[in-house]
Motif scaffolding. Structure first.
Motif, PDB file in Angstrom:
ATOM      1  N   GLU A 168      -6.402 -11.373   6.096  1.00  0.00           N
ATOM      2  CA  GLU A 168      -7.648 -12.042   5.581  1.00  0.00           C
ATOM      3  C   GLU A 168      -7.444 -13.318   5.068  1.00  0.00           C
ATOM      4  O   GLU A 168      -8.399 -14.255   5.294  1.00  0.00           O
ATOM      5  N   ALA A 169      -6.789 -13.238   4.060  1.00  0.00           N
ATOM      6  CA  ALA A 169      -6.560 -14.735   3.467  1.00  0.00           C
ATOM      7  C   ALA A 169      -5.844 -15.656   4.238  1.00  0.00           C
ATOM      8  O   ALA A 169      -6.501 -16.772   4.300  1.00  0.00           O
ATOM      9  N   TYR A 170      -5.121 -15.112   5.086  1.00  0.00           N
ATOM     10  CA  TYR A 170      -4.597 -16.101   6.294  1.00  0.00           C
ATOM     11  C   TYR A 170      -5.734 -16.753   7.153  1.00  0.00           C
ATOM     12  O   TYR A 170      -5.669 -17.904   7.608  1.00  0.00           O
ATOM     13  N   LEU A 171      -6.441 -15.795   7.486  1.00  0.00           N
ATOM     14  CA  LEU A 171      -7.690 -16.212   8.234  1.00  0.00           C
ATOM     15  C   LEU A 171      -8.818 -16.874   7.545  1.00  0.00           C
ATOM     16  O   LEU A 171      -9.626 -17.478   8.019  1.00  0.00           O
ATOM     17  N   GLY A 172      -8.784 -17.106   6.282  1.00  0.00           N
ATOM     18  CA  GLY A 172      -9.519 -18.108   5.518  1.00  0.00           C
ATOM     19  C   GLY A 172     -10.289 -17.382   4.398  1.00  0.00           C
ATOM     20  O   GLY A 172     -11.218 -18.241   3.826  1.00  0.00           O
ATOM     21  N   SER A 173      -9.998 -16.037   4.079  1.00  0.00           N
ATOM     22  CA  SER A 173     -11.042 -15.568   3.195  1.00  0.00           C
ATOM     23  C   SER A 173     -10.575 -15.905   1.850  1.00  0.00           C
ATOM     24  O   SER A 173      -9.361 -15.607   1.255  1.00  0.00           O
ATOM     25  N   GLU A 174     -11.231 -16.694   1.224  1.00  0.00           N
ATOM     26  CA  GLU A 174     -10.941 -16.883  -0.427  1.00  0.00           C
ATOM     27  C   GLU A 174     -10.999 -15.736  -1.329  1.00  0.00           C
ATOM     28  O   GLU A 174     -10.297 -15.718  -2.116  1.00  0.00           O
ATOM     29  N   GLU A 175     -11.799 -14.934  -1.014  1.00  0.00           N
ATOM     30  CA  GLU A 175     -11.937 -13.688  -1.729  1.00  0.00           C
ATOM     31  C   GLU A 175     -10.647 -12.827  -1.721  1.00  0.00           C
ATOM     32  O   GLU A 175      -9.933 -12.315  -2.730  1.00  0.00           O
ATOM     33  N   ASP A 176      -9.917 -12.592  -0.309  1.00  0.00           N
ATOM     34  CA  ASP A 176      -8.942 -11.895  -0.244  1.00  0.00           C
ATOM     35  C   ASP A 176      -7.759 -12.724  -0.858  1.00  0.00           C
ATOM     36  O   ASP A 176      -6.869 -11.968  -1.263  1.00  0.00           O
ATOM     37  N   LYS A 177      -7.790 -14.054  -0.525  1.00  0.00           N
ATOM     38  CA  LYS A 177      -6.823 -14.637  -1.524  1.00  0.00           C
ATOM     39  C   LYS A 177      -6.722 -14.243  -3.116  1.00  0.00           C
ATOM     40  O   LYS A 177      -5.796 -14.282  -3.695  1.00  0.00           O
ATOM     41  N   ARG A 178      -7.998 -14.288  -3.483  1.00  0.00           N
ATOM     42  CA  ARG A 178      -7.912 -13.984  -5.008  1.00  0.00           C
ATOM     43  C   ARG A 178      -7.457 -12.629  -5.197  1.00  0.00           C
ATOM     44  O   ARG A 178      -7.022 -12.268  -6.282  1.00  0.00           O
ATOM     45  N   LEU A 179      -7.779 -11.731  -4.336  1.00  0.00           N
ATOM     46  CA  LEU A 179      -7.553 -10.334  -4.469  1.00  0.00           C
ATOM     47  C   LEU A 179      -6.043  -9.978  -4.292  1.00  0.00           C
ATOM     48  O   LEU A 179      -5.150  -9.297  -5.291  1.00  0.00           O
ATOM     49  N   LEU A 180      -5.507 -10.865  -3.463  1.00  0.00           N
ATOM     50  CA  LEU A 180      -3.915 -10.894  -3.327  1.00  0.00           C
ATOM     51  C   LEU A 180      -3.201 -11.273  -4.909  1.00  0.00           C
ATOM     52  O   LEU A 180      -2.539 -10.788  -5.326  1.00  0.00           O
ATOM     53  N   GLY A 181      -3.962 -12.201  -5.674  1.00  0.00           N
ATOM     54  CA  GLY A 181      -3.377 -12.490  -7.045  1.00  0.00           C
ATOM     55  C   GLY A 181      -3.574 -11.423  -7.714  1.00  0.00           C
ATOM     56  O   GLY A 181      -2.707 -11.158  -8.803  1.00  0.00           O
ATOM     57  N   VAL A 182      -4.739 -10.520  -7.696  1.00  0.00           N
ATOM     58  CA  VAL A 182      -4.893  -9.214  -8.522  1.00  0.00           C
ATOM     59  C   VAL A 182      -3.783  -8.136  -8.219  1.00  0.00           C
ATOM     60  O   VAL A 182      -3.118  -7.455  -9.057  1.00  0.00           O
ATOM     61  N   LEU A 183      -3.642  -7.987  -6.866  1.00  0.00           N
ATOM     62  CA  LEU A 183      -2.738  -7.027  -6.441  1.00  0.00           C
ATOM     63  C   LEU A 183      -1.158  -7.340  -6.701  1.00  0.00           C
ATOM     64  O   LEU A 183      -0.299  -6.625  -6.754  1.00  0.00           O
ATOM     65  N   ASN A 184      -0.664  -8.592  -6.702  1.00  0.00           N
ATOM     66  CA  ASN A 184       0.577  -8.962  -6.651  1.00  0.00           C
ATOM     67  C   ASN A 184       1.214  -8.478  -7.909  1.00  0.00           C
ATOM     68  O   ASN A 184       0.845  -8.666  -9.014  1.00  0.00           O
ATOM     69  N   GLY A 185       2.482  -7.852  -7.598  1.00  0.00           N
ATOM     70  CA  GLY A 185       3.150  -7.112  -8.722  1.00  0.00           C
ATOM     71  C   GLY A 185       2.991  -5.570  -8.747  1.00  0.00           C
ATOM     72  O   GLY A 185       3.847  -4.846  -9.488  1.00  0.00           O
ATOM     73  N   ARG A 186       2.012  -5.051  -8.239  1.00  0.00           N
ATOM     74  CA  ARG A 186       1.990  -3.626  -8.357  1.00  0.00           C
ATOM     75  C   ARG A 186       2.853  -2.764  -7.932  1.00  0.00           C
ATOM     76  O   ARG A 186       3.212  -1.752  -8.502  1.00  0.00           O
ATOM     77  N   VAL A 187       3.465  -3.131  -6.599  1.00  0.00           N
ATOM     78  CA  VAL A 187       4.628  -2.361  -6.067  1.00  0.00           C
ATOM     79  C   VAL A 187       5.716  -2.547  -7.172  1.00  0.00           C
ATOM     80  O   VAL A 187       6.505  -1.422  -7.439  1.00  0.00           O
ATOM     81  N   ALA A 188       5.981  -3.650  -7.778  1.00  0.00           N
ATOM     82  CA  ALA A 188       7.045  -3.763  -8.765  1.00  0.00           C
ATOM     83  C   ALA A 188       7.020  -3.014  -9.708  1.00  0.00           C
ATOM     84  O   ALA A 188       8.001  -2.243 -10.334  1.00  0.00           O
ATOM     85  N   ARG A 189       5.796  -3.114 -10.356  1.00  0.00           N
ATOM     86  CA  ARG A 189       5.318  -2.299 -11.556  1.00  0.00           C
ATOM     87  C   ARG A 189       5.473  -0.656 -11.347  1.00  0.00           C
ATOM     88  O   ARG A 189       6.022   0.020 -12.019  1.00  0.00           O
ATOM     89  N   PHE A 190       5.004  -0.114 -10.227  1.00  0.00           N
ATOM     90  CA  PHE A 190       5.261   1.029  -9.826  1.00  0.00           C
ATOM     91  C   PHE A 190       6.555   1.616  -9.532  1.00  0.00           C
ATOM     92  O   PHE A 190       7.239   2.737 -10.003  1.00  0.00           O
ATOM     93  N   THR A 191       7.388   0.702  -9.100  1.00  0.00           N
ATOM     94  CA  THR A 191       9.099   1.089  -8.878  1.00  0.00           C
ATOM     95  C   THR A 191       9.413   1.029 -10.363  1.00  0.00           C
ATOM     96  O   THR A 191      10.319   1.995 -10.580  1.00  0.00           O
ATOM     97  N   ASP A 192       9.300   0.215 -11.034  1.00  0.00           N
ATOM     98  CA  ASP A 192       9.802   0.242 -12.433  1.00  0.00           C
ATOM     99  C   ASP A 192       9.405   1.584 -13.221  1.00  0.00           C
ATOM    100  O   ASP A 192      10.325   2.141 -13.822  1.00  0.00           O
ATOM    101  N   LYS A 193       8.331   1.974 -13.029  1.00  0.00           N
ATOM    102  CA  LYS A 193       7.747   3.283 -13.741  1.00  0.00           C
ATOM    103  C   LYS A 193       8.390   4.364 -12.965  1.00  0.00           C
ATOM    104  O   LYS A 193       8.952   5.190 -13.662  1.00  0.00           O
ATOM    105  N   PHE A 194       8.584   4.274 -11.737  1.00  0.00           N
ATOM    106  CA  PHE A 194       9.422   5.549 -10.995  1.00  0.00           C
ATOM    107  C   PHE A 194      10.809   5.541 -11.210  1.00  0.00           C
ATOM    108  O   PHE A 194      11.382   6.449 -11.397  1.00  0.00           O
ATOM    109  N   TYR A 195      11.552   4.392 -11.745  1.00  0.00           N
ATOM    110  CA  TYR A 195      12.694   4.415 -12.475  1.00  0.00           C
ATOM    111  C   TYR A 195      13.057   4.455 -13.691  1.00  0.00           C
ATOM    112  O   TYR A 195      14.017   4.552 -14.150  1.00  0.00           O
ATOM    113  N   GLY A 196      11.631   4.353 -14.494  1.00  0.00           N
ATOM    114  CA  GLY A 196      12.073   4.428 -15.796  1.00  0.00           C
ATOM    115  C   GLY A 196      12.536   2.985 -16.493  1.00  0.00           C
ATOM    116  O   GLY A 196      13.110   3.231 -17.565  1.00  0.00           O
TER     117      GLY A 196
END
Length: 469
Positions: A434-462
């Motif tokens: 959606e951000a690629y197709l022009g949604s500014e809302e989704d581009k802002r959302l990506l900024g909020v979401l960014n890093g969640r997988v890395a943080r979960f992985t760090d938690k999973f590995y302690g």
């Protein structure tokens, strides 16, 4: 005996959730991947009111190794008296904290018991040696096509977003004869904050669509692909290939034709010279005959000409004969002491099924264990043999091909890590499109979401002490 075939109707159900076992959603245990012989602090608690643990209550925790079963000594099934056990107690919020060191690399069951011995929950952990613990698991694909291929479909960024929704951490688009699709995807996501890694890729077919080689991460001078470079310098390249063929004419084993070998060597050496990874694509895919002769495949593996070999791929016939024979060939060579890293790919030409085209999207993929998600990190993991190929099955973990060690770890992750990981990826993938197709809302959302997988992985590995509730 591995069965790499799937029910064809189920195969095309492309957006299936990973199987989720109650033990991973009813009770939370962190970390889940820990270092061997290092005392590690854990937290354990019930998720939600149904499985919440009673506050300020005594329990017991027992540790059961998967590969060194104590009942083999006691000759009594279910006699767990030989397994180590500790007494624990919940705090006022129903959370248990404890510490333990695991002696060997393997899967362990952490069993929570009431004081009377009744079982409450089984949670799995993997104790890893340092070389594996320090790496991050990354699911991805190094062979697929988009609209830049003559037989491909879909915008490159939309295709990448669909892979992210399916839980992929990296992708190399490899259009026939062209690097353009991968370049487009990278250029048009450069301003989007996302955790998915995109690598340059191309399915190389020089000189006349005979060869099928996946080149990952290599760009020729001026940013063009290897196929385009060849056609701009045909006379020069043909002379180099002829010289290679002449130099090797008396050195090649029976069944290895010099000019055939010379083209493969020129392609792979050129990819390496440009910092890329060269992968043997679907060697037993049939077009009148196998795409690669047995003698040639053996010799390329013996001489380590290529970095990896596709053992599972999506463009397979209904009986899945290609994949089964590729896996068997790889296993036979391993028995002889020869090794080449493996990859699994879907070779999808379309991600979205329509009435006349059944997509191979997400039919197979690779899990690598990398030090980081950069191209250099990807290349180091592949060359070091830190990869497994996975045949995806709708609603099932699927078949895993690789060394016993990495297969065991991958299965653990597929059951215990990826269901949570994929939930996080799905939302990011949708927002990328959606951000690629022009949604500014989704581009802002990506900024909020960014890093969640890395943080979960760090938690999973302690890592970094991240085991909080």
């Amino acid at each position: 005996m591995i069965s790499l075939c799937q029910n064809r109707e189920r195969k095309y159900e492309t957006m299936q959730l990973m199987p989720i076992r109650p033990r991973i959603v009813d009770y939370a245990l962190f970390p889940r991947v820990i270092r061997v012989r290092v005392e590690t602090s854990f937290i354990l608690y019930g998720v939600g009111i149904e499985t919440a643990l009673a506050p300020n209550t005594a329990y017991r925790v027992r540790f059961l190794p998967q590969e060194e079963i104590a009942t083999a000594r006691t000759l009594c099934i279910g006699d767990n008296g030989c397994y180590p056990e500790i007494a624990v107690k919940t705090d006022e919020t129903g959370v248990i904290t404890f510490a333990h060191a695991f002696p060997r690399e393997e899967i362990y069951t952490v069993r929570l018991l009431r004081e009377n011995g009744d079982r409450v929950a089984d949670c799995k952990v993997f104790a890893a040696r340092d070389d594996l613990w320090e790496r991050i698991p990354m699911r991805g694909n190094t062979h697929c096509h988009v609209c830049f291929s003559s037989d491909g479909h879909e915008d490159p960024v939309i295709a990448a977003s669909l892979y992210r929704k399916a839980g992929y951490d990296y992708l190399a688009i490899t259009d026939h004869h062209k690097i353009d699709g991968s370049v487009y995807a990278i250029d048009h996501t450069s301003d989007l904050p996302m955790e998915m890694a995109l690598y340059y890729g191309e399915e190389v077919h020089v000189p006349n669509a005979y060869l099928h080689i996946a080149g990952i991460g290599a760009r020729m001078p001026g940013g063009e692909g290897l196929d385009a470079y060849y056609h701009a310098h045909e006379e020069e390249v043909n002379a180099k290939v002829a010289a290679i063929a002449a130099a090797y004419a008396d050195k090649l084993p029976a069944g290895v034709e010099p000019l055939d070998f010379a083209w493969r060597k020129w392609v792979s050496d050129t990819i390496h010279a440009r910092g890329g990874i060269s992968i043997i694509a679907h060697p037993f895919w049939e077009y009148d005959a196998n795409n690669t002769s047995n003698a040639m495949l053996r010799y390329m593996i013996e001489t380590k000409l290529f970095d990896a070999m596709e053992v599972i791929h999506g463009q397979d016939d209904p009986d899945c004969t290609d994949a089964n024979r590729q896996v068997a060939f790889w296993n036979d060579l391993r028995a002889e002491g020869l090794f080449i890293p493996v990859v699994g790919v879907d070779d999808a030409h379309r991600r979205i099924r329509n009435w006349d085209y059944a997509s191979d999207f997400n039919m197979a993929y690779t899990i690598i264990f990398a030090k980081d998600k950069s191209m250099a990190g990807f290349a180091e993991a592949i060359r070091g043999g830190y990869s497994v190929a996975v045949s995806h099955r709708a609603g099932m973990v699927g078949d895993v091909v690789g060394t016993y060690r990495l297969t065991t770890f991958a299965i653990f992750l597929l059951e215990n890590y990826y269901p949570f990981h994929d939930d996080l990826c799905f939302e990011e993938g949708r927002a990328v499109k959606e951000a690629y197709l022009g949604s500014e809302e989704d581009k802002r959302l990506l900024g909020v979401l960014n890093g969640r997988v890395a943080r979960f992985t760090d938690k999973f590995y302690g890592r970094g002490g991240k085991t909080d509730v």
